[in-house]
Design a protein around this motif. Structure first.
Motif, PDB file in Angstrom:
ATOM      1  N   UNK A 236      -2.010 -22.125  12.230  1.00 60.32           N
ATOM      2  CA  UNK A 236      -1.498 -20.781  12.348  1.00 60.32           C
ATOM      3  C   UNK A 236      -0.395 -20.239  11.259  1.00 60.32           C
ATOM      4  N   UNK A 237      -0.489 -19.089  11.321  1.00 52.85           N
ATOM      5  CA  UNK A 237       0.555 -18.413  10.558  1.00 52.85           C
ATOM      6  C   UNK A 237       1.211 -17.273  11.124  1.00 52.85           C
ATOM      7  N   UNK A 238       2.458 -17.012  10.733  1.00 52.43           N
ATOM      8  CA  UNK A 238       3.132 -15.847  11.261  1.00 52.43           C
ATOM      9  C   UNK A 238       3.448 -14.749  10.250  1.00 52.43           C
ATOM     10  N   UNK A 239       2.829 -13.760  10.835  1.00 56.98           N
ATOM     11  CA  UNK A 239       2.905 -12.570   9.697  1.00 56.98           C
ATOM     12  C   UNK A 239       3.843 -11.776  10.501  1.00 56.98           C
ATOM     13  N   UNK A 240       4.921 -11.192   9.752  1.00 55.86           N
ATOM     14  CA  UNK A 240       5.995 -10.320  10.022  1.00 55.86           C
ATOM     15  C   UNK A 240       5.618  -8.849   9.459  1.00 55.86           C
ATOM     16  N   UNK A 241       5.783  -8.056  10.327  1.00 52.96           N
ATOM     17  CA  UNK A 241       5.413  -6.658   9.611  1.00 52.96           C
ATOM     18  C   UNK A 241       6.846  -5.975   9.709  1.00 52.96           C
ATOM     19  N   UNK A 242       7.176  -5.369   8.554  1.00 48.31           N
ATOM     20  CA  UNK A 242       8.426  -4.625   8.348  1.00 48.31           C
ATOM     21  C   UNK A 242       8.270  -3.136   7.693  1.00 48.31           C
ATOM     22  N   UNK A 243       8.913  -2.206   8.284  1.00 51.45           N
ATOM     23  CA  UNK A 243       8.766  -0.957   7.587  1.00 51.45           C
ATOM     24  C   UNK A 243       9.886  -0.484   6.605  1.00 51.45           C
ATOM     25  N   UNK A 244       9.553  -0.254   5.309  1.00 48.88           N
ATOM     26  CA  UNK A 244      10.469   0.075   4.461  1.00 48.88           C
ATOM     27  C   UNK A 244      10.632   1.581   4.523  1.00 48.88           C
ATOM     28  N   UNK A 245      11.839   1.985   4.799  1.00 49.14           N
ATOM     29  CA  UNK A 245      12.172   3.289   4.960  1.00 49.14           C
ATOM     30  C   UNK A 245      12.301   4.263   3.470  1.00 49.14           C
ATOM     31  N   UNK A 246      11.298   5.103   3.530  1.00 51.92           N
ATOM     32  CA  UNK A 246      11.373   6.182   2.521  1.00 51.92           C
ATOM     33  C   UNK A 246      11.478   7.544   2.800  1.00 51.92           C
ATOM     34  N   UNK A 247      11.590   8.039   4.029  1.00 53.99           N
ATOM     35  CA  UNK A 247      11.873   9.234   4.470  1.00 53.99           C
ATOM     36  C   UNK A 247      12.982   9.710   4.603  1.00 53.99           C
ATOM     37  N   UNK A 248      13.565  10.997   4.620  1.00 56.92           N
ATOM     38  CA  UNK A 248      14.749  11.360   4.593  1.00 56.92           C
ATOM     39  C   UNK A 248      15.224  11.606   6.413  1.00 56.92           C
ATOM     40  N   UNK A 249      16.714  11.237   6.623  1.00 52.99           N
ATOM     41  CA  UNK A 249      16.904  11.586   7.940  1.00 52.99           C
ATOM     42  C   UNK A 249      18.214  12.159   8.008  1.00 52.99           C
ATOM     43  N   UNK A 250      19.035  12.324   7.067  1.00 48.54           N
ATOM     44  CA  UNK A 250      20.334  12.787   6.952  1.00 48.54           C
ATOM     45  C   UNK A 250      21.323  11.795   7.787  1.00 48.54           C
ATOM     46  N   UNK A 251      22.163  12.280   8.830  1.00 48.30           N
ATOM     47  CA  UNK A 251      22.915  11.506   9.637  1.00 48.30           C
ATOM     48  C   UNK A 251      22.186  11.086  11.094  1.00 48.30           C
ATOM     49  N   UNK A 252      21.066  11.341  11.106  1.00 51.96           N
ATOM     50  CA  UNK A 252      20.243  11.176  12.313  1.00 51.96           C
ATOM     51  C   UNK A 252      20.019   9.612  12.389  1.00 51.96           C
ATOM     52  N   UNK A 253      19.750   9.256  13.658  1.00 50.17           N
ATOM     53  CA  UNK A 253      19.622   7.698  14.004  1.00 50.17           C
ATOM     54  C   UNK A 253      18.003   7.755  13.661  1.00 50.17           C
ATOM     55  N   UNK A 254      17.390   6.624  13.137  1.00 48.51           N
ATOM     56  CA  UNK A 254      16.191   6.558  12.895  1.00 48.51           C
ATOM     57  C   UNK A 254      15.525   5.532  13.631  1.00 48.51           C
ATOM     58  N   UNK A 255      14.223   5.995  13.814  1.00 52.64           N
ATOM     59  CA  UNK A 255      13.447   4.994  14.896  1.00 52.64           C
ATOM     60  C   UNK A 255      12.101   5.114  14.078  1.00 52.64           C
ATOM     61  N   UNK A 256      11.301   3.856  14.141  1.00 54.08           N
ATOM     62  CA  UNK A 256      10.147   3.616  13.162  1.00 54.08           C
ATOM     63  C   UNK A 256       9.234   3.091  14.333  1.00 54.08           C
ATOM     64  N   UNK A 257       7.810   3.596  14.129  1.00 53.61           N
ATOM     65  CA  UNK A 257       6.614   3.285  15.103  1.00 53.61           C
ATOM     66  C   UNK A 257       5.439   2.900  13.969  1.00 53.61           C
TER      67      UNK A 257
END
Length: 346
Positions: A236-257
């Protein structure tokens, strides 16, 4: 005796007073912390794989508030919620006539990108079908019959047909990925050209200091998929998915889906910081046909299967064996229930 009772009574009263004071202080601290976190949570940006959802809380001044909106506003996505005790009197989206074309164009480009992603998933299914057909044809035992006097020729023809179809699938996938890259570049260019034409919304409310919460969606792609593949050494293998943030959010909290903006896929919270990465998920994948190269240069090939119910989008991936980093490879994406050969090095 009376003095002793009086002293004890006074001491008990002081103890109860100190206890009440500490309880009140603790409650105040909790209320302050809760209101601070709630205020922060009201201002957030959720990045999906094909768009972004913005939410913010604003207070009116003299019965009105003017708020700039992010580029690429998707039509019919704006919602304005009044706070308790506030009544909305009117909402007016303001943008120049010239600004409507880029916004509409961004929405069209976003839809084209979603269709290309659907095509990639369909190609995954075609690849699985013709891969199975090629294996079935090559594994057949030749048997002569009146209707099939040359079984080897029929097997070769069937195998060649399946392989030809696989080549067509690989070509279609390569072209589809190229089209996605072109659309992403077009979206970035369109956004750059329409920055000075940003939209805004004016909201009239009562009372004069009323508050509202605004929701709206844009076509912005705020993150890119990244992976790390770890070989477990047990098939078996473990595949880890990550999100590299490129968008603008200002001072807002960032959520990723990892899902589409049109779905209700849960999001993962992270610290707002452009260029950083957030781990979205980790998948345990069956791994077969493992082959390692000898010598100085790192080489590997194997077949992985996606047993999850989620589509894994394309992205670059790091490769690890026994905790040792061996390089990077291009992960071409994988639909649910499908298999794919991955390779490192030539």
């Amino acid at each position: 005796m009376r003095n002793t009772i009086s002293i004890l009574t006074q001491k008990n009263n002081r103890t109860r007073a100190e206890g009440n004071y500490m309880r009140i202080k603790l409650i105040c601290i909790c209320l302050i912390a809760f209101s601070t976190s709630s205020a922060f949570a009201e201002n957030r940006t959720t990045f999906y794989r094909d768009g972004a959802l913005h939410q913010m809380e604003v207070a009116a001044v003299k019965g009105a508030t003017d708020l700039p909106l992010a580029d690429g506003l998707l039509e019919q996505s704006l919602k304005v919620f009044p706070a308790p005790g506030t009544t909305i009197l009117g909402v007016d989206i303001r943008r120049s006539e010239a600004g409507r074309t880029p916004d509409k164009e961004l929405e069209t480009l976003a839809e084209q990108r979603r269709r290309l992603e659907d095509r990639l998933q369909a190609l995954e299914t075609r690849e699985a079908i013709f891969t199975s057909a090629a294996k079935t044809q090559s594994g057949k035992a030749p048997r002569k019959s009146k209707t099939n006097p040359d079984p080897m020729q029929a097997i070769r023809q069937g195998t060649d047909f399946a392989i030809a179809q696989l080549e067509a699938v690989y070509t279609a996938r390569r072209r589809t990925n190229q089209e996605i890259h072109k659309i992403d570049a077009h979206i970035a260019k369109t956004k750059k050209g329409s920055r000075s034409l940003a939209s805004s919304v004016r909201i009239a409310v009562t009372p004069p200091r009323g508050k509202v919460t605004i929701h709206y969606a844009t076509a912005e792609h705020g993150w890119q998929p990244e992976y790390n593949l770890y070989l477990n050494g047990d098939g078996t293998a473990r595949l880890q998915l990550s999100a590299k943030i490129s968008g603008k959010s200002g001072e807002h909290q960032v959520l990723v889906s990892s899902g589409s903006i049109f779905d209700s896929t849960p999001a993962t919270a992270m610290t707002p910081h452009a260029g950083s990465s957030a781990i979205l998920a980790s998948y345990k994948l069956p791994l077969t046909d493992e082959r390692f190269g000898d010598g100085i240069f790192n080489k590997f090939s194997g077949t992985i299967t996606n047993p999850s119910m989620e589509y894994l989008p394309p992205g670059d991936s790091g490769f690890y064996r026994n905790g040792v980093y061996l390089g990077k490879f291009r992960f071409e994406g994988l639909s649910t229930g499908r298999s794919r050969v991955i390779s490192l090095g030539k």
